[in-house]
Write an enzyme that holds these catalytic residues in place. Structure first.
Site, PDB file in Angstrom:
ATOM      1  NE  ARG A 170      10.469 -47.711 -17.805  1.00  0.00           N
ATOM      2  CZ  ARG A 170      11.666 -48.279 -17.995  1.00  0.00           C
ATOM      3  NH1 ARG A 170      11.803 -49.324 -18.803  1.00  0.00           N
ATOM      4  NH2 ARG A 170      12.745 -47.810 -17.392  1.00  0.00           N
TER       5      ARG A 170
ATOM      6  CE  LYS B  44      13.020 -48.994 -13.565  1.00  0.00           C
ATOM      7  NZ  LYS B  44      13.438 -50.340 -13.976  1.00  0.00           N
TER       8      LYS B  44
ATOM      9  CD  GLU C 129      10.982 -58.144 -16.210  1.00  0.00           C
ATOM     10  OE1 GLU C 129      12.099 -57.681 -16.475  1.00  0.00           O
ATOM     11  OE2 GLU C 129      10.050 -57.447 -15.788  1.00  0.00           O
TER      12      GLU C 129
HETATM   13  C1  LIG Z   1      13.957 -51.105 -14.944  1.00  0.00           C
HETATM   14  C2  LIG Z   1      13.672 -52.540 -15.218  1.00  0.00           C
HETATM   15  C3  LIG Z   1      14.169 -53.198 -16.352  1.00  0.00           C
HETATM   16  C4  LIG Z   1      15.114 -52.542 -17.330  1.00  0.00           C
HETATM   17  O1  LIG Z   1      14.550 -51.482 -18.024  1.00  0.00           O
HETATM   18  P1  LIG Z   1      15.489 -50.431 -18.783  1.00  0.00           P
HETATM   19  O2  LIG Z   1      14.553 -49.424 -19.309  1.00  0.00           O
HETATM   20  O3  LIG Z   1      16.182 -51.174 -19.851  1.00  0.00           O
HETATM   21  O4  LIG Z   1      16.440 -49.904 -17.771  1.00  0.00           O
HETATM   22  C5  LIG Z   1      13.794 -54.517 -16.564  1.00  0.00           C
HETATM   23  N1  LIG Z   1      13.003 -55.169 -15.696  1.00  0.00           N
HETATM   24  C6  LIG Z   1      12.526 -54.582 -14.584  1.00  0.00           C
HETATM   25  C7  LIG Z   1      11.672 -55.355 -13.668  1.00  0.00           C
HETATM   26  C8  LIG Z   1      12.846 -53.248 -14.314  1.00  0.00           C
HETATM   27  O5  LIG Z   1      12.373 -52.677 -13.206  1.00  0.00           O
END
Ligand SMILES: *Cc1c(COP(=O)(O)O)cnc(C)c1O
Length: 341
Positions: free
Chosen positions: A82, A185, A221
């Site tokens: 990722r 991210k 989200e």
């Molecule tokens: C990090 C994140 C998540 C959760 O991802 P995980 O891999 O389950 O920790 C969900 N939404 C956003 C916007 C994020 O930045």
């Protein structure tokens, strides 16, 4: 090994100084050696793209100690991949997977005494991040990058037990655009969600439920976490180009199937909120945050999912199952867990 005498169970989800972090630079077209540092500071050029144009991406993951005292990592390869996708999305140099692996394993080993003991509910949070450095004023990707990983022990997310929280459906704010950076991210997504989150917190809500920013019709989200709903023996989670693919969500989908539920990943219209038996948010920090109530900030309409302030049965089962796989209490049927030696 030296024993640390910390009140593990009451640690916040926050930063605590540990002994070491690790760093690596990309310069002149290549990655350098992984360096060990005990400084909490980084020194970068004031004209770095990270500071001006938001060239920064990060990851978040946890290490757990099992009953056998061994340290366990959960699906770290997914985080490594990722981070590469995030780098690609904002034109940063991609970090090689083996460099990611060496860095996280090294920083955990160096800070072994900060890995909370089995049974404390606490874990070691790992924060890898990558950003553009070097002097540059024109709007272009940097030619030099820095990768850092620090760790911090964090307490259990639910100190008073696994309990539902309330969410504010915030129509007046968008987190990410349909063809923007919501699916990676990057720090910029967080900057653009801070204001909505502050409004929600000030009103006593745990977080914000964002709608899709184009039509304002679908659930996107839930703050910095993915959303899911459960009804008719089905686990339903939104499909959208602006959602960050959560590793926790992907894992919960597999566990839901294992428990005999159907899994649907599709657009979830707001109207459907009325029909769910259970809803929740999911991500590394809390695994699952059960949602008790959702309140629409425009219409004041209220969606309620709990009668006695208890989380739903299926959410509870999924939560307990995932945590027990992460700590090694339940055998891992998927090959998600790696024991560090
Ligand atoms: C990090 C994140 C998540 C959760 O991802 P995980 O891999 O389950 O920790 C969900 N939404 C956003 C916007 C994020 O930045």
């Amino acid at each position: 090994m030296e024993e640390l005498n910390l009140d593990w169970g009451n640690l916040p989800f926050g930063y605590m100084k540990t002994d070491y972090n690790v760093r690596c630079y990309y310069k002149n077209g290549e990655w350098g050696e992984l360096e060990i540092s005990s400084s909490e500071e980084v020194s970068i050029h004031m004209a770095s793209t990270a500071l001006h144009y938001g060239q920064e991406a990060f990851e978040g993951m946890k290490a757990f100690k099992g009953k056998d005292g061994k340290i366990r990592l959960f699906r770290w390869q997914e985080n490594a991949k990722r981070l590469q996708e995030s780098a690609d999305g904002i034109l940063m140099e991609k970090l090689p997977i083996d460099l990611f692996e060496n860095a996280i394993k090294k920083v955990i080993k160096l800070n072994e005494k900060f890995v909370p003991p089995y049974g404390s509910g606490a874990s070691l949070y790992i924060r890898p991040f990558l950003f553009g450095i070097g002097a540059q004023v024109g709007v272009r990707p940097a030619t030099e990058y820095m990768f850092v990983v620090f760790v911090s022990p964090v307490g259990p997310y639910f100190k008073t037990g696994f309990k539902p929280v309330n969410m504010l459906l915030a129509r007046g704010f968008d987190r990410a655009a349909p063809q923007g950076t919501g699916h990676i991210k990057v720090g910029g997504n967080y900057a653009s969600s801070l204001k909505a989150m502050k409004i929600a917190h000030d009103k006593g809500f745990a977080s914000v439920l964002f709608l899709d920013s184009k039509e304002k019709k679908y659930i996107d989200e839930c703050g910095p976490a993915n959303f899911f709903g459960i009804k008719n023996n089905t686990y339903i989670t939104p499909k959208s180009s602006s959602i960050l693919p959560s590793i926790t969500n992907k894992s919960l989908e597999k566990l839901a199937e294992m428990l005999g539920l159907k899994v649907e990943r599709r657009a979830v219209p707001i109207d459907e909120l009325e029909t769910f038996d259970e809803v929740g948010a999911c991500g590394t920090a809390a695994v699952i945050t059960p949602i008790g109530k959702i309140i629409d900030n425009d219409t004041d309409k209220e969606y309620s999912y709990t009668k006695d302030d208890k989380p739903g049965k299926i959410s509870t089962k999924l939560y307990e199952l995932l945590v027990s796989i992460q700590t090694g209490d339940t055998e891992d049927p998927f090959g998600w867990v790696e024991i560090l030696d």
